[in-house]
Write a protein that holds these residues in place. Structure first.
Motif, short mmCIF file in Angstrom:
data_model
loop_
_atom_site.label_atom_id
_atom_site.label_comp_id
_atom_site.label_asym_id
_atom_site.label_seq_id
_atom_site.Cartn_x
_atom_site.Cartn_y
_atom_site.Cartn_z
N MET A 14 -22.01 -23.03 -20.14
CA MET A 14 -21.00 -23.44 -19.10
C MET A 14 -19.91 -24.43 -19.62
SD MET A 14 -21.73 -25.05 -15.44
CE MET A 14 -20.22 -25.46 -14.22
N ALA A 15 -18.76 -24.00 -19.78
CA ALA A 15 -17.60 -25.00 -20.16
C ALA A 15 -17.62 -26.00 -19.22
CB ALA A 15 -16.48 -24.26 -20.63
N PRO A 16 -17.41 -27.21 -19.41
CA PRO A 16 -16.80 -28.18 -18.45
C PRO A 16 -15.59 -27.83 -17.99
CG PRO A 16 -16.95 -29.33 -20.67
CD PRO A 16 -17.30 -28.01 -20.93
N PRO A 17 -15.26 -28.33 -16.57
CA PRO A 17 -13.91 -28.17 -16.22
C PRO A 17 -13.19 -29.19 -16.64
CG PRO A 17 -15.72 -28.29 -14.32
CD PRO A 17 -16.29 -28.78 -15.44
N GLU A 18 -11.79 -28.78 -16.61
CA GLU A 18 -10.86 -29.89 -17.23
C GLU A 18 -10.85 -31.01 -16.34
OE1 GLU A 18 -6.67 -28.46 -16.85
OE2 GLU A 18 -7.07 -26.73 -18.38
N SER A 19 -10.47 -32.10 -16.88
CA SER A 19 -10.55 -33.61 -16.39
C SER A 19 -9.49 -34.38 -16.38
CB SER A 19 -11.86 -34.23 -16.80
OG SER A 19 -11.70 -34.47 -18.14
N ILE B 73 -16.63 -31.40 -2.58
CA ILE B 73 -16.66 -32.71 -3.22
C ILE B 73 -17.93 -33.14 -3.70
CG2 ILE B 73 -15.43 -34.93 -2.82
CD1 ILE B 73 -14.03 -33.85 -0.18
N TYR B 74 -17.79 -33.48 -5.15
CA TYR B 74 -18.89 -33.87 -5.70
C TYR B 74 -18.76 -35.25 -6.27
CZ TYR B 74 -20.40 -29.08 -4.85
OH TYR B 74 -20.60 -27.83 -4.40
N LEU C 152 -15.10 -37.65 -9.49
CA LEU C 152 -15.00 -36.75 -8.30
C LEU C 152 -14.63 -35.50 -9.00
CD1 LEU C 152 -14.07 -36.51 -5.37
CD2 LEU C 152 -11.68 -37.17 -6.10
N PHE C 153 -15.42 -34.61 -8.65
CA PHE C 153 -15.41 -33.14 -8.97
C PHE C 153 -14.97 -32.25 -7.69
CE2 PHE C 153 -17.79 -29.10 -10.99
CZ PHE C 153 -16.63 -28.56 -11.03
N VAL C 154 -13.59 -31.74 -7.65
CA VAL C 154 -13.05 -30.79 -6.46
C VAL C 154 -13.61 -29.42 -6.94
CG1 VAL C 154 -11.25 -30.17 -5.31
CG2 VAL C 154 -11.46 -32.52 -5.91
N SER C 155 -14.54 -28.83 -6.53
CA SER C 155 -14.95 -27.80 -6.99
C SER C 155 -14.14 -26.32 -6.78
CB SER C 155 -16.24 -27.13 -6.62
OG SER C 155 -16.28 -27.17 -5.29
N THR C 156 -13.31 -26.60 -5.67
CA THR C 156 -12.54 -25.18 -5.26
C THR C 156 -11.28 -25.42 -6.32
OG1 THR C 156 -11.40 -26.96 -3.90
CG2 THR C 156 -12.64 -25.41 -2.79
N ILE C 157 -10.85 -26.18 -7.22
CA ILE C 157 -9.79 -26.11 -8.20
C ILE C 157 -10.04 -25.06 -9.35
CG2 ILE C 157 -7.91 -27.36 -9.47
CD1 ILE C 157 -8.19 -29.50 -7.63
N PRO C 158 -11.03 -25.52 -10.28
CA PRO C 158 -11.82 -26.65 -10.22
C PRO C 158 -11.36 -27.78 -11.16
CG PRO C 158 -12.74 -25.08 -11.68
CD PRO C 158 -11.58 -24.34 -11.24
N HIS C 159 -11.60 -29.03 -10.92
CA HIS C 159 -11.10 -30.25 -11.79
C HIS C 159 -11.89 -31.62 -11.62
CE1 HIS C 159 -7.67 -31.34 -14.27
NE2 HIS C 159 -7.95 -32.73 -13.90
N ILE C 160 -12.05 -32.17 -12.58
CA ILE C 160 -12.83 -33.58 -12.50
C ILE C 160 -11.70 -34.76 -12.61
CG2 ILE C 160 -14.52 -34.98 -13.40
CD1 ILE C 160 -16.25 -32.25 -14.30
N TYR C 161 -11.91 -35.46 -11.62
CA TYR C 161 -11.10 -36.68 -11.64
C TYR C 161 -12.15 -37.95 -12.15
CZ TYR C 161 -7.56 -33.91 -9.51
OH TYR C 161 -6.76 -32.73 -9.14
#
Length: 263
Positions: free
Chosen positions: A1-6, A32-33, A52-61
């Motif tokens: 599983m590749a990590p989401p963009e951050s 929201i995680y 802050l991981f917004v899974s619907t995008i998905p993107h990690i801030y």
């Protein structure tokens, strides 16, 4: 599983922008995680980073609390000035997912006057759905991921590598220091560590929710009760850290020993 963009977020303008991407539909499925990093993370220490991981995008801030301070939580959304990160965390209709809310919540409450509302604590979900005889102790995040995220051998090895590199930087017992979370720019090994701490949370939530769906409904009642008890710890006179926090709630052990597992 590749990590989401951050994205590393260290300006009020970036906070304002990212808030526009966070779903705020009342009582919707969690998207929201959150996890926090810091120095002695609780009322007695400080918060350095909020993932802050917004899974619907998905993107990690990766939000730089050390630099932004209160502005991270009070800067208004670019599309709706009534919305801030604080208002989202305090909204009883918006579920926010953590893995063990206790230290994070204590720090948020005492340093930024944030009263989290609709919390999903995955550590309690893991305990409720765990099978086997070793049910006296809570599991940390890494153990929960390895047992429940269906990782390949390569993925598990990569996860272990990221964790070890991070620990070498901040864990005192390995020669590190938590103060490194306040270094800027944040070392890439710590960025990877921060990303990994939230990237698997949606996977865990799906797994545990599916299992809980076939279990006695009293488990969800108990999870909610224990979650509220964890949140309320921030209002006590002192916050206790240590090995005692690894002991599973007595109420969970009692319910399981009664054989109430499946409806």
């Amino acid at each position: 599983m590749a990590p989401p963009e951050s994205t590393f977020v260290d300006t009020p303008e970036a906070i304002s922008s990212l808030l526009s991407f966070i779903p705020r539909e009342p009582n919707s499925s969690p998207s929201i995680y959150i996890d926090l990093e810091g120095v002695d993370l609780c009322r007695d220490g400080s918060i350095s980073i909020l993932q802050l991981f917004v899974s619907t995008i998905p993107h990690i801030y990766i939000i730089d609390i050390f630099t932004l301070g209160n502005a991270a939580f009070t800067t208004p959304c670019s599309t709706d000035p009534s919305v801030t990160l604080k208002s989202i965390l305090e909204d009883p209709t918006i579920p926010v997912v953590f893995y063990d809310i206790r230290s994070d919540n204590d720090a948020l409450y005492h340093h930024f006057s944030i009263a989290t509302a609709n919390v999903v604590d995955l550590q309690l979900y893991e305990l409720a759905t765990r099978t086997g005889s070793n049910l006296r102790y809570l599991h940390g995040l890494s153990k929960a991921i390895l047992a429940n995220a269906n990782l390949s051998i390569i993925e598990a090895m990569k996860m272990d590598e990221v964790k070890k590199k991070g620990l070498q930087l901040f864990a005192p017992e390995q020669g590190g220091s938590y103060e490194i979370f306040n270094r800027r720019p944040l070392p890439q090994d710590l960025v990877d560590y921060c990303v990994q701490d939230v990237q698997y949370l949606p996977v865990l939530l799906r797994r545990f929710t599916q299992e809980l769906g076939s279990m006695d409904r009293r488990w969800m009642v108990l999870i909610r009760r224990e979650t509220e008890a964890r949140i309320a710890l921030c209002k006590k006179d002192f916050f206790v850290k240590g090995r005692q926090n690894a002991i599973a709630p007595v109420s969970f052990q009692t319910l399981r020993t009664r054989g109430i597992i499946v409806a």
